[in-house]
Design an enzyme around this catalytic site. Structure first.
Site, PDB file in Angstrom:
ATOM      1  N   GLU A  42       0.772  -1.284  -0.112  1.00 20.21           N
ATOM      2  CA  GLU A  42       0.054  -0.090   0.041  1.00 20.21           C
ATOM      3  C   GLU A  42       0.883   1.215   0.022  1.00 20.21           C
ATOM      4  OE1 GLU A  42      -2.260  -0.239   3.670  1.00 20.21           O
ATOM      5  OE2 GLU A  42      -3.075  -2.165   3.108  1.00 20.21           O
ATOM      6  N   GLY A  63       2.154   5.077  -0.457  1.00 25.10           N
ATOM      7  CA  GLY A  63       1.778   6.241  -0.600  1.00 25.10           C
ATOM      8  C   GLY A  63       2.846   7.243  -1.385  1.00 25.10           C
ATOM      9  N   CYS A 119      -1.365  33.435  11.131  1.00 22.28           N
ATOM     10  CA  CYS A 119      -1.072  33.987  12.260  1.00 22.28           C
ATOM     11  C   CYS A 119      -0.898  32.851  13.390  1.00 22.28           C
ATOM     12  CB  CYS A 119      -2.485  34.691  12.926  1.00 22.28           C
ATOM     13  SG  CYS A 119      -2.534  36.170  11.666  1.00 22.28           S
ATOM     14  N   GLU A 120       0.154  32.027  13.351  1.00 26.19           N
ATOM     15  CA  GLU A 120       0.788  31.075  14.204  1.00 26.19           C
ATOM     16  C   GLU A 120       2.054  31.183  14.012  1.00 26.19           C
ATOM     17  OE1 GLU A 120      -1.074  28.935  16.316  1.00 26.19           O
ATOM     18  OE2 GLU A 120      -3.099  29.314  15.293  1.00 26.19           O
TER      19      GLU A 120
HETATM   20  C1  LIG Z   1      -2.830   1.409   6.594  1.00 25.04           C
HETATM   21  C2  LIG Z   1      -1.935   2.414   5.889  1.00 25.04           C
HETATM   22  N1  LIG Z   1      -1.308   1.899   4.456  1.00 25.04           N
HETATM   23  C3  LIG Z   1      -0.672   2.553   3.864  1.00 25.04           C
HETATM   24  C4  LIG Z   1      -0.261   3.702   4.193  1.00 25.04           C
HETATM   25  C5  LIG Z   1       0.654   4.666   3.322  1.00 25.04           C
HETATM   26  O1  LIG Z   1       1.905   4.964   3.648  1.00 25.04           O
HETATM   27  P1  LIG Z   1       2.823   5.837   3.030  1.00 25.04           P
HETATM   28  O2  LIG Z   1       2.660   7.220   2.636  1.00 25.04           O
HETATM   29  O3  LIG Z   1       4.036   5.913   4.107  1.00 25.04           O
HETATM   30  O4  LIG Z   1       3.560   4.851   2.002  1.00 25.04           O
HETATM   31  C6  LIG Z   1      -0.499   4.312   5.395  1.00 25.04           C
HETATM   32  C7  LIG Z   1      -0.257   5.573   5.788  1.00 25.04           C
HETATM   33  O5  LIG Z   1      -0.085   6.082   6.805  1.00 25.04           O
HETATM   34  C8  LIG Z   1      -1.446   3.519   6.066  1.00 25.04           C
HETATM   35  O6  LIG Z   1      -1.774   4.045   7.250  1.00 25.04           O
END
Ligand SMILES: Cc1ncc(COP(=O)(O)O)c(C=O)c1O
Length: 412
Positions: free
Chosen positions: A274, A276, A339-340
């Protein structure tokens, strides 16, 4: 590798000058490179030595539908964490049998929406969630496919806010006894089907040892699940591989896949990943203009509402001037208009910059626009996709009217 490069001292995304984009579409704007997204997806997809794999892009990292469409065409499925992300994936014709639903707090409505659309699996994170899914599946007269996200108790290092695989983190199920009880329950249920085991140990992971440890625990657990008479379709090792924000040297997807394949070489299950950040982070920059110089501050037009990571995690993004021909450099704190005191883009960076210059905040494609907000009543910036020599607006800049469009006076 990405497609943001200087040509004659001007920064380009593929064949389009970022100055040109800033001039035509304004700043702050997120700019993504299609070629980079495709290249990164391919890096995963081509790394496997067999067809027995599924790469589900983690929609939360970058969720514009134009980006999802590119990744779908490249061959990715999707990892989602909400009904909104499911809507996005379905809107571009994603194959539901390549969609995995993660997250600890799935609502009834989200579960029903996902069951009706026949997604590949819910990665369940608690017994209560399983009970809820079973009840909804029963009401709909359907068998819902589930996998159990267990907690392998691996500390992947990195920032506390993005480490997820340790006891005490809110994610996954830590007690293996509980996992086995749930497996027995799923096996005996008329409305559930167990299809996988899942874990995700964190993000911005820079070494493969923690993946190896998690994979070993996954196959050990898979054996125990098999012993209960349950055959699994996939083993999902989550996402989390790191990217070079500055000088980090993370392993590449091929090295990750090699480690997983070597641990799992005797297994029949599909390996699911998975990713990202490794796909989207270096495929995007945040373009921002320098408004004012004051002491050591470069005050720019992008704030923490546009890019939250520096304020939230203390993340260090590299920043490049789109004009590489300015000689005078010094150390700057790049701050926004919010504004932080925590509103900064980058602290203490050696850079040449003048008022009116356009800066590119690098590695902003992941957890960038998706975390943006309207704080301080600031309209969100535009999102632009570059494809060769063309720049497409894939999300318009919000207007002041957009800011109040959903609001009502009580006596209207
Ligand atoms: C369950 C799960 N899968 C995949 C990802 C993707 O992670 P990354 O973007 O670090 O590859 C996350 C990110 O928090 C996640 O919680």
């Amino acid at each position: 590798m990405d497609y943001f490069q200087y040509k004659n001292n001007r920064l380009f995304c593929e064949d389009v000058s970022l100055d040109q984009i800033a001039e035509t579409h304004g700043t702050p704007s997120y700019v993504y490179s299609k070629k980079t997204l495709e290249r990164h997806a391919k890096a995963y997809l081509d790394s496997f030595s067999s067809e027995n794999n599924l790469v589900c892009f983690s929609v939360k990292s970058c969720s514009n539908i134009a980006i999802l469409e590119i990744l779908k065409k490249a061959g990715c499925g999707f990892d989602i964490v909400s009904g909104g992300e499911l809507k996005r994936a379905l809107s571009i014709g994603a194959d539901p049998s390549k969609i995995i639903f993660s997250g600890v707090g799935k609502s009834k409505g989200e579960i029903e929406y996902a069951i009706k659309n026949k997604i590949l699996s819910f990665n369940i994170e608690s017994g209560s969630e399983l009970t809820r899914i079973e009840g909804i599946a029963k009401k709909l007269g359907i068998k819902a496919s589930v996998s159990i996200r267990f907690n392998p108790e691996v500390d992947s290092g990195g920032h506390d806010y993005i480490t997820t695989g340790r006891k005490g983190d809110k994610f996954g199920i830590s007690s293996l006894n509980e996992v086995m009880q749930l497996v027995g329950h799923i096996r005996d249920s008329e409305n559930l089907m167990m299809v996988g085991l899942a874990c995700h140990i964190g993000s911005q992971i820079l070494n493969l040892d923690s993946y190896k440890a998690a994979a070993l625990k996954t196959i050990e657990l898979a054996d125990q699940v098999n012993n209960l008479g349950v055959k699994l379709e996939f083993l999902d090792m989550g996402g989390g591989l790191g990217v070079p924000y500055n000088n980090e040297v993370p392993p590449n997807p091929r090295e990750l896949v090699e480690v997983l394949e070597s641990v799992m070489k005797e297994r029949k299950e599909v390996i699911v990943l998975e990713p990202g950040r490794t796909i989207s982070a270096n495929a995007g920059v945040l373009l921002t203009s320098v408004e004012y110089l004051k002491d050591d501050f470069l005050i720019v037009d992008a704030g923490m509402n546009d890019l939250l990571r520096p304020s939230l995690y203390g993340a260090d993004h590299d920043v490049w001037n789109t004009n590489n021909n300015i000689k005078k450099s010094k150390n700057w704190n790049i701050v926004g208009p919010v504004c932080e005191s925590s509103d900064f883009i980058r602290k203490d960076i050696f850079l040449s910059a003048n008022e009116g210059d356009v800066l590119a905040v690098r590695t902003a494609g992941a957890y960038g626009f998706v975390m943006s907000s309207n704080y301080n009543s600031r309209p969100r910036g535009a999102e632009i996709l570059v494809d060769g020599d063309k720049a497409h607006v894939i999300r318009s800049r919000e207007t002041l009217e957009d800011l109040i469009a959903l609001e009502r006076l009580p006596n209207d």
